[in-house]
Design an enzyme around this catalytic site. Structure first.
Site, PDB file in Angstrom:
ATOM      1  N   LYS A 177       0.840  -1.197   0.000  1.00  0.00           N
ATOM      2  CA  LYS A 177       0.000   0.000   0.000  1.00  0.00           C
ATOM      3  C   LYS A 177       0.877   1.250   0.000  1.00  0.00           C
ATOM      4  CE  LYS A 177      -2.026  -1.540   3.702  1.00  0.00           C
ATOM      5  NZ  LYS A 177      -2.947  -1.845   4.830  1.00  0.00           N
ATOM      6  N   THR A 208      -9.584   8.805   8.754  1.00  0.00           N
ATOM      7  CA  THR A 208      -9.244   7.575   8.022  1.00  0.00           C
ATOM      8  C   THR A 208      -8.952   6.407   8.961  1.00  0.00           C
ATOM      9  OG1 THR A 208      -6.933   8.316   7.965  1.00  0.00           O
ATOM     10  CG2 THR A 208      -8.306   8.847   6.047  1.00  0.00           C
ATOM     11  N   GLY A 210      -9.011   3.054  10.674  1.00  0.00           N
ATOM     12  CA  GLY A 210      -9.566   1.760  10.278  1.00  0.00           C
ATOM     13  C   GLY A 210      -9.381   1.399   8.818  1.00  0.00           C
ATOM     14  N   THR A 211      -8.658   2.218   8.074  1.00  0.00           N
ATOM     15  CA  THR A 211      -8.521   1.982   6.631  1.00  0.00           C
ATOM     16  C   THR A 211      -7.903   0.618   6.319  1.00  0.00           C
ATOM     17  OG1 THR A 211      -8.212   4.355   6.313  1.00  0.00           O
ATOM     18  CG2 THR A 211      -7.617   2.946   4.487  1.00  0.00           C
ATOM     19  N   GLY A 212      -6.797   0.282   6.998  1.00  0.00           N
ATOM     20  CA  GLY A 212      -6.105  -0.975   6.700  1.00  0.00           C
ATOM     21  C   GLY A 212      -6.936  -2.196   7.049  1.00  0.00           C
ATOM     22  N   CYS A 213      -7.590  -2.158   8.217  1.00  0.00           N
ATOM     23  CA  CYS A 213      -8.460  -3.267   8.625  1.00  0.00           C
ATOM     24  C   CYS A 213      -9.591  -3.440   7.617  1.00  0.00           C
ATOM     25  CB  CYS A 213      -9.077  -2.983   9.993  1.00  0.00           C
ATOM     26  SG  CYS A 213      -7.908  -2.539  11.284  1.00  0.00           S
TER      27      CYS A 213
END
Length: 264
Positions: A177, A208, A210-213
């Protein structure tokens, strides 16, 4: 009348008391994408919009019991892992999921959005040696790439080198990412042969959390629904981009992405 059972996706991760990341984000994502979400809680965090105030691991036997209960009865078409905190928890999860054999999406959570560590330093090597070799897709951000491989990404030209270093640890696919690079954000997905780049507008929204989860859970959800890995990543990216665009303020710090944005 018999209602068909939806695809089932299991998340193995930490609980976020603020509701924006971790298990809570995973289950919201799964519901939004039409799969039945199930959870194995590996750690409990005390956190809010300002950061993580503390975390407590569950005992390995409690994590194993949750895994056995869900997989032994309900089953899963895909599994996603997030915060696993310690070597002992990584070992248990790798043992059970390696034997189970469902597609596995690994979000190698090492640090929170606020810079708080969520992984014991000694657990990094366990993730490298035990978890990544059984992964279908691993989704590190640039800091996690460096933590896992020592490859530092300075610009978009470094993404493939970083992905190849991640693939050398054993996963089938690596999704690196690149959102923290300057300019238009680009993520690179490769299995070492095929290569896909996913770009999006850089959105002017600081909320933003929580984006990765959310991205990893969305990938697992689309895999469970029958998409191949590139198709699942593409659809997951569309969902996450919409969720970031709709991210909202919460508390005094960084708010969460909006998992329900498609329903508004």
């Amino acid at each position: 009348m018999t209602v068909p059972t939806p695809p089932r996706v299991l998340t193995v991760a930490g609980s976020d008391s603020g509701g924006g990341a971790g298990i809570q984000a995973d289950l919201k994502t799964m519901m939004a994408l039409g799969v039945h979400g199930m959870s194995v809680i590996a750690a409990v965090t005390a956190q809010n919009s300002l950061g993580v105030q503390g975390y407590w691991e569950l005992p390995p036997e409690a994590v194993r019991a949750q895994l056995d209960a869900v997989l032994g009865d309900i089953g899963a078409q895909a599994v996603k892992t997030g915060m696993l905190a310690s070597p002992a928890l990584v070992e248990v999860v790798a043992d059970v999921l390696g034997a189970y054999g469902a597609p596995l999406v690994i979000d190698p959570v090492g640090v929170s959005k606020h810079g708080d560590s969520l992984l014991a330093p000694e657990a990094v090597d366990t993730i490298r040696t035990r978890l990544l070799p059984i992964a279908t897709v691993v989704t590190p951000n640039l800091w996690e790439v460096e933590q896992l491989t020592s490859v530092k990404v300075e610009d978009e030209g470094d993404l493939r080198r970083a992905a190849d270093a991640v693939l050398a640890l054993g996963p089938t696919w690596a999704l690196v990412k690149g959102g923290h690079l300057p300019g238009r954000p680009v993520d690179l997905l490769t299995d070492g042969v095929s290569e896909y780049r996913f770009d999006a507008e850089r959105l002017d929204n600081r909320h933003t959390h929580g984006t990765g989860c959310t991205l990893a859970s969305a990938i697992a959800s689309w895999i469970a629904r029958g998409e191949d890995v590139p198709g699942a990543v593409g659809r997951a990216k569309e969902y996450v981009t919409g969720a970031i665009a709709a991210g909202f303020p919460l508390g005094s710090g960084i708010g969460p992405v909006d998992h329900a944005w498609q329903w508004h």
